[in-house]
Design a protein around this motif. Structure first.
Motif, PDB file in Angstrom:
ATOM      1  N   UNK A  96      44.316  65.474  53.972  1.00 12.10           N
ATOM      2  CA  UNK A  96      43.388  66.262  53.165  1.00 12.10           C
ATOM      3  C   UNK A  96      42.784  65.419  52.041  1.00 12.10           C
ATOM      4  N   UNK A  97      43.610  64.608  51.403  1.00 11.25           N
ATOM      5  CA  UNK A  97      43.114  63.742  50.327  1.00 11.25           C
ATOM      6  C   UNK A  97      42.127  62.717  50.896  1.00 11.25           C
ATOM      7  N   UNK A  98      42.488  62.097  52.010  1.00  3.45           N
ATOM      8  CA  UNK A  98      41.607  61.111  52.640  1.00  3.45           C
ATOM      9  C   UNK A  98      40.271  61.731  53.027  1.00  3.45           C
ATOM     10  N   UNK A  99      40.325  62.891  53.644  1.00  2.00           N
ATOM     11  CA  UNK A  99      39.090  63.565  54.056  1.00  2.00           C
ATOM     12  C   UNK A  99      38.253  63.942  52.836  1.00  2.00           C
ATOM     13  N   UNK A 100      38.908  64.431  51.805  1.00  9.22           N
ATOM     14  CA  UNK A 100      38.187  64.814  50.588  1.00  9.22           C
ATOM     15  C   UNK A 100      37.477  63.642  49.944  1.00  9.22           C
TER      16      UNK A 100
ATOM     17  N   UNK B 115      36.675  60.739  51.299  1.00  3.36           N
ATOM     18  CA  UNK B 115      35.660  60.210  52.224  1.00  3.36           C
ATOM     19  C   UNK B 115      34.394  61.064  52.193  1.00  3.36           C
ATOM     20  N   UNK B 116      34.545  62.374  52.283  1.00  2.51           N
ATOM     21  CA  UNK B 116      33.384  63.271  52.310  1.00  2.51           C
ATOM     22  C   UNK B 116      32.664  63.281  50.960  1.00  2.51           C
ATOM     23  N   UNK B 117      33.411  63.270  49.861  1.00  5.08           N
ATOM     24  CA  UNK B 117      32.763  63.221  48.540  1.00  5.08           C
ATOM     25  C   UNK B 117      31.928  61.952  48.388  1.00  5.08           C
ATOM     26  N   UNK B 118      32.467  60.825  48.823  1.00  5.43           N
ATOM     27  CA  UNK B 118      31.699  59.576  48.752  1.00  5.43           C
ATOM     28  C   UNK B 118      30.437  59.667  49.606  1.00  5.43           C
ATOM     29  N   UNK B 119      30.561  60.229  50.790  1.00  2.00           N
ATOM     30  CA  UNK B 119      29.394  60.377  51.663  1.00  2.00           C
ATOM     31  C   UNK B 119      28.359  61.309  51.033  1.00  2.00           C
ATOM     32  N   UNK B 120      28.798  62.442  50.503  1.00  4.77           N
ATOM     33  CA  UNK B 120      27.892  63.427  49.915  1.00  4.77           C
ATOM     34  C   UNK B 120      27.127  62.872  48.716  1.00  4.77           C
ATOM     35  N   UNK B 121      27.792  62.044  47.922  1.00  2.00           N
ATOM     36  CA  UNK B 121      27.178  61.552  46.697  1.00  2.00           C
ATOM     37  C   UNK B 121      26.683  60.116  46.818  1.00  2.00           C
ATOM     38  N   UNK B 122      26.738  59.564  48.051  1.00  2.00           N
ATOM     39  CA  UNK B 122      26.173  58.254  48.308  1.00  2.00           C
ATOM     40  C   UNK B 122      26.814  57.131  47.512  1.00  2.00           C
ATOM     41  N   UNK B 123      28.119  57.177  47.381  1.00  2.00           N
ATOM     42  CA  UNK B 123      28.798  56.107  46.640  1.00  2.00           C
ATOM     43  C   UNK B 123      29.871  55.469  47.510  1.00  2.00           C
ATOM     44  N   UNK B 124      30.234  54.271  47.142  1.00  2.00           N
ATOM     45  CA  UNK B 124      31.316  53.550  47.796  1.00  2.00           C
ATOM     46  C   UNK B 124      32.600  53.824  47.008  1.00  2.00           C
TER      47      UNK B 124
ATOM     48  N   UNK C 130      35.023  71.648  50.874  1.00  2.00           N
ATOM     49  CA  UNK C 130      35.239  70.623  51.897  1.00  2.00           C
ATOM     50  C   UNK C 130      35.466  71.216  53.282  1.00  2.00           C
ATOM     51  N   UNK C 131      36.197  72.315  53.356  1.00  2.00           N
ATOM     52  CA  UNK C 131      36.503  72.923  54.640  1.00  2.00           C
ATOM     53  C   UNK C 131      35.278  73.383  55.400  1.00  2.00           C
ATOM     54  N   UNK C 132      34.190  73.653  54.688  1.00  2.00           N
ATOM     55  CA  UNK C 132      32.969  74.111  55.363  1.00  2.00           C
ATOM     56  C   UNK C 132      32.042  72.954  55.738  1.00  2.00           C
ATOM     57  N   UNK C 133      32.400  71.747  55.349  1.00  2.00           N
ATOM     58  CA  UNK C 133      31.596  70.575  55.711  1.00  2.00           C
ATOM     59  C   UNK C 133      31.799  70.261  57.193  1.00  2.00           C
TER      60      UNK C 133
ATOM     61  N   UNK D 275      36.924  66.448  61.742  1.00  2.00           N
ATOM     62  CA  UNK D 275      37.082  65.143  62.374  1.00  2.00           C
ATOM     63  C   UNK D 275      37.657  64.109  61.420  1.00  2.00           C
ATOM     64  N   UNK D 276      37.181  64.126  60.181  1.00  2.00           N
ATOM     65  CA  UNK D 276      37.679  63.182  59.174  1.00  2.00           C
ATOM     66  C   UNK D 276      39.144  63.458  58.883  1.00  2.00           C
TER      67      UNK D 276
END
Length: 123
Positions: A14-18, A20-29, A101-104, A109-110
């Motif tokens: 859950x932490x990894x997915x969170x 990863x998805x936050x970085x993708x959503x906000x365009x950051x590394x 996050x659950x609705x993303x 998959x992540x």
């Protein structure tokens, strides 16, 4: 598999997915994240270095992770001592964004890919 190991595996995923998805959503590394704050019961007793070593948190964030304990109680105490902080809290609340996050679409998959304990935390 013992239940406590399973719970750790689910928390890690859950932490990894969170993250990863936050970085993708906000365009950051991940390397651009300046600080990670762990709060609450789980974060209070978590050693950041151990968490990185076991893959619970990404190695890329090592040295930028701080455990602060019960943040809600600490904030309530500060507010009790200085009512002017209410305006700061209101300002922060206005700037805060909520991401379910659950609705993303990418979450399932992540999450599934992050179930392993030797995750490389790819960005």
């Amino acid at each position: 598999m013992p239940e406590d190991v399973r719970q750790l595996q689910l928390a890690k995923a859950a932490i990894a997915a969170g993250i990863t998805i936050l970085c993708e959503q906000y365009g950051c590394e991940m390397t651009e994240i300046e600080r990670v704050v762990l709060a609450g019961g789980f974060g209070s007793f978590l050693n950041p270095d151990s968490a990185c070593r076991m893959g619970l948190l990404p190695e890329k964030l090592r040295g930028r992770i701080t455990a602060i304990g019960n943040a809600a109680l600490g904030g309530a105490k500060l507010l009790g001592l200085d009512e002017s902080l209410m305006y700061l809290g209101a300002s922060l609340a206005e700037k805060t964004e909520y991401l379910e996050l659950g609705s993303e679409a990418a979450f399932s998959g992540t999450f599934a890919r992050a179930m392993g304990f030797r995750e490389d935390w790819e960005e």
